[in-house]
Design a protein around this motif. Structure first.
Motif, mmCIF file in Angstrom:
data_model
loop_
_atom_site.group_PDB
_atom_site.id
_atom_site.type_symbol
_atom_site.label_atom_id
_atom_site.label_comp_id
_atom_site.label_asym_id
_atom_site.label_seq_id
_atom_site.Cartn_x
_atom_site.Cartn_y
_atom_site.Cartn_z
ATOM 1 N N ARG A 159 5.680 82.936 -31.002
ATOM 2 C CA ARG A 159 6.157 83.155 -32.368
ATOM 3 C C ARG A 159 7.352 82.251 -32.667
ATOM 4 N NH1 ARG A 159 5.219 88.032 -30.018
ATOM 5 N NH2 ARG A 159 7.447 88.311 -29.536
ATOM 6 N N GLU A 173 11.069 81.288 -33.678
ATOM 7 C CA GLU A 173 12.363 81.910 -33.409
ATOM 8 C C GLU A 173 13.123 82.118 -34.712
ATOM 9 O OE1 GLU A 173 16.654 80.720 -31.348
ATOM 10 O OE2 GLU A 173 14.859 79.525 -30.935
ATOM 11 N N ASP A 205 13.024 86.058 -30.644
ATOM 12 C CA ASP A 205 11.762 85.367 -30.348
ATOM 13 C C ASP A 205 11.964 83.896 -30.020
ATOM 14 O OD1 ASP A 205 10.052 87.523 -30.525
ATOM 15 O OD2 ASP A 205 9.737 87.292 -32.690
ATOM 16 N N TYR A 233 11.998 81.061 -26.943
ATOM 17 C CA TYR A 233 11.061 81.047 -25.820
ATOM 18 C C TYR A 233 11.753 80.616 -24.538
ATOM 19 C CZ TYR A 233 10.541 75.920 -25.885
ATOM 20 O OH TYR A 233 10.764 74.574 -25.801
ATOM 21 N N ASN A 262 8.005 84.576 -25.448
ATOM 22 C CA ASN A 262 9.092 84.895 -26.379
ATOM 23 C C ASN A 262 10.071 85.884 -25.755
ATOM 24 O OD1 ASN A 262 6.632 84.544 -28.753
ATOM 25 N ND2 ASN A 262 8.590 83.504 -29.039
ATOM 26 N N ASP A 264 14.305 87.730 -26.594
ATOM 27 C CA ASP A 264 15.466 87.877 -27.464
ATOM 28 C C ASP A 264 16.714 87.667 -26.612
ATOM 29 O OD1 ASP A 264 13.702 88.534 -29.458
ATOM 30 O OD2 ASP A 264 14.038 90.703 -29.298
#
Length: 692
Positions: free
Chosen positions: A481, A483, A508, A510, A530, A532
């Motif tokens: 996804r 970021e 998100d 990577y 992904n 956080d």
């Protein structure tokens, strides 16, 4: 220079950001913008709106060699093996006379004598792609003399093996027309030595999978570039075309083993061939006493193919061969208008692009093909953006407010079938705000906030997997996804000291992991996923000119908050760089730079410490400054390493790498009526091009 470079970094906050970012042509900056002149030093720097500009022409760095040699000596900038980075920032976009940098060789080809000024912007603003973390703009010197000119530049380098490069640049100027033609050839030979050890305990049984690398890479590349510019009063236009072929031969003589088994010798052969076509055009016009209209268009088409064969000469394992071909087509256009508005300045415009890529991977071994199948991955993305930014100065206070709306249509096809889970359409509105207060010419405090979207490189979105050994696989992740990043920065300068502090919350982003991949035998897969992560960084910069010596010291801290698969990845990284420039009589120039960092985490990788790295150079000009000779040494004490470890999904990876950075190089540059073309086109979609 001490204060100038310090203030140079305050571009983090982008006070009156558009003034510094969008002012083209560069020669009109002093006529269009307010400026605060700082004490002239070498190289002189002045604050123009929110842009911090280092003037190279006429300074001690004018005959440093090439643009990389200049950037290496400027605070907040780092250069290693031709790669330029900004302290505390990622995703750097570089422009030369407004056009995007397409490969790192362009900075080596640009002579320092042709560099007029260097401008760094740490928070670029809505005018640029939201993924851009910093912008470095290099403006070259222009001459009004007409006729023929040429430059010859030769570099010979010895590290573990010999390398060389050569550039010939010719131009002709007459009656406002500027024609240029250049050609370059590079032969780069590198040798890398390393060991990789994977430790895991499936079912409670300890296993170790290791490999040994002794890799020789011989790369040959060339470029042919031709173009023109035309300028008349406040109107200018130009275009150029570049063709760049490349060939590469990669050989790795190593070994593989599991547990205490006798290592199995391996020989990996990779043949690389490719080319790229690039065309760019621009138009710029200043009219009605303050209105500026600018257009940029870019087209790029490239193709790169690989043929890989892994052989096991002294074992019963059969050869494993594969081929892949990546093709991409890129179109982009950017149009903006700048004009006075509400006692300030308003810039609004649009930026649009279309990108299509395909990766055709063919596994030629039927046995390996059961768990690493052949695949065709096709990606198509159409994006459109609208942006606007307004800036104004109220005495000692500067304000800037902008917004960017982006629409992206992303489609992924694997083996001809559309992936509905990954294909998507996104709508995003991102703000960009900054506030700055001036206490005086040598003191300032700034605060800024920026929200942005960072899209992963296309190479990481591939659904293909690659054979890396009997038990090792590498692959992409088409499900990555985009970021979402929130960036708050505080910046202050006082006399000779700069403080930069930033807090970034990334959703998100990577990072790479290694995990067990389902297969008939044990297979370990390395791929991006992904995550956080929150991070805090702080850097202190000090610089002062002391007679013929200009020292520059940067000390920093990076700390992140991340727990990956139960592993705490929060150990901070402390770093320092100490640059030294000596301007001696008879046009001698000596540089000596050292640096190092402590052991710590960046995402899921824990990088080892490097206590003391040192590079140095000595150069001089001859023949009335037409000839420059420079001798350089890199990694003098052979301390450069890129060792790292990773602990994810129950697998610990320890990587020990020794690159051939230690060596010497000789640069010889001859200039006949030297002159740099004044192409003023800019990147129509700079970040999208970088993703390719």
């Amino acid at each position: 220079m001490k204060t100038l470079f310090l203030i140079f970094s305050i571009s983090l906050t982008v006070t009156v950001s558009v003034k510094g970012q969008e002012a083209e042509p560069a020669d009109s900056l002093t006529h269009q913008l307010r400026e605060a002149l700082v004490t002239a030093r070498q190289p002189a720097t002045k604050l123009v709106g929110s842009a911090f500009v280092s003037t190279i022409a006429g300074s001690s760095l004018q005959y440093a060699g090439n643009a990389l040699d200049v950037l290496r000596q400027l605070p907040m900038l780092q250069v290693q093996d031709g790669e330029v980075s900004v302290v505390g920032r990622n995703n750097l976009s570089i422009f030369i006379d407004g056009r995007p940098l397409h490969d790192k060789e362009e900075l080596r080809q640009l002579l320092s004598v042709n560099v007029r000024k260097v401008e760094l912007q740490m928070v670029p603003g809505p005018m640029y792609d939201s993924t851009t973390g910093a912008v470095l703009k290099i403006t070259t010197r222009r001459t009004m003399s007409e006729g023929l000119s040429f430059t010859e530049q030769l570099q010979v380098q010895r590290r573990r093996r010999w390398s060389m490069s050569d550039l010939l640049d010719a131009g002709y100027r007459a009656r406002g027309w500027d024609f240029f033609l250049s050609g370059s050839f590079n032969c780069n030979n590198t040798l890398m030595k390393g060991t990789t050890l994977n430790s895991l305990a499936p079912g409670g049984t300890s296993l170790q999978v290791g490999s040994l690398q002794h890799s020789l890479n011989e790369a040959k590349a060339g470029t042919v570039k031709a173009g023109f510019n035309y300028a008349k009063k406040s109107e200018s236009l130009g275009a150029y075309y570049r063709y760049a072929p490349e060939r590469g031969d990669f050989t790795n003589i190593g070994a593989e083993w599991m547990n205490r088994e006798i290592p199995v010798p391996t020989r990996i052969m990779r043949d690389i061939s490719g080319y790229s076509h690039l065309a760019s055009a621009y138009y710029d016009n200043i009219f009605s006493g303050g209105y500026q209209l600018h257009f940029d268009g870019n087209f790029r088409r490239s193709s790169v193919g690989n043929a890989v064969c892994t052989a096991y000469p002294s074992s019963e394992y059969s050869e494993v061969c594969s081929t892949d071909r990546k093709m991409s087509v890129f179109w982009a256009a950017k149009l903006w208008l700048k004009f006075p508005f509400a006692k300030g300045e308003l810039t609004c415009g649009t930026q649009d692009s279309h990108t299509s890529t395909s990766l055709d991977y063919r596994m030629l071994d039927d046995r390996v093909g059961t768990y690493i199948p052949s695949s065709l991955t096709e990606t198509c993305q159409t994006s459109a953006a609208l942006f606007a930014v307004w800036s104004r100065r109220f005495g000692k206070i500067s304000l800037s407010a902008g917004a960017r709306y982006e629409y992206a249509d992303h489609e992924l096809r694997i083996d001809g079938k559309r992936d509905e889970e990954v294909s998507r359409r996104d709508h995003l509105l991102t703000p960009d705000l900054s506030f700055s207060y001036d206490f005086g010419q040598r003191s300032r405090v700034s605060l800024s906030y920026k929200m942005s979207t960072v899209r992963p490189p296309y190479a990481q979105l591939s659904g293909s997997m690659y054979y890396a050994g009997q038990h090792l696989i590498e692959g992409g992740n088409p499900g990555l996804r985009d970021e979402r990043r929130h960036d708050v920065q505080l910046f202050g300068t006082w006399k000779d000291v700069i403080l930069q502090a930033a807090f970034v919350r990334s959703l998100d982003t990577y990072a790479f992991i290694r995990q067990v991949h389902p297969a008939p035998s044990l297979q370990l897969l390395m791929r991006p996923v992904n995550i956080d992560v929150s991070s805090f960084s702080m850097y202190l910069v000090w610089q002062r000119k002391i007679r013929c010596w200009t020292p520059s010291l940067t000390a920093g801290l990076y700390k992140q908050w991340l727990v990956a698969a139960g592993n705490d990845c929060g150990r901070p990284i402390c770093s320092y760089t100490f640059g030294n420039t000596f301007s001696l009589p008879r046009e001698w120039l000596i540089t000596a730079n050292i640096g190092g960092s402590s052991r710590g985490y960046m995402h899921t990788n824990c990088f080892s410490a490097t206590a003391f790295e040192m590079d140095a150079s000595v150069g001089r000009t001859f023949l009335d400054k037409s000839l420059t000779v420079k001798l350089s040494a890199t990694d003098i004490f052979n301390t450069s390493r890129n060792d790292w470890s990773m602990n994810t999904c129950g697998i610990r990876v320890d990587k020990y790498v020794s690159y051939d950075r230690r060596g010497v190089s000789l640069d010889v540059i001859y200039r006949f009526r030297p002159r740099q073309n004044s192409y003023k086109g800019k990147a129509a979609a700079e970040t999208e091009m970088n993703r390719l």
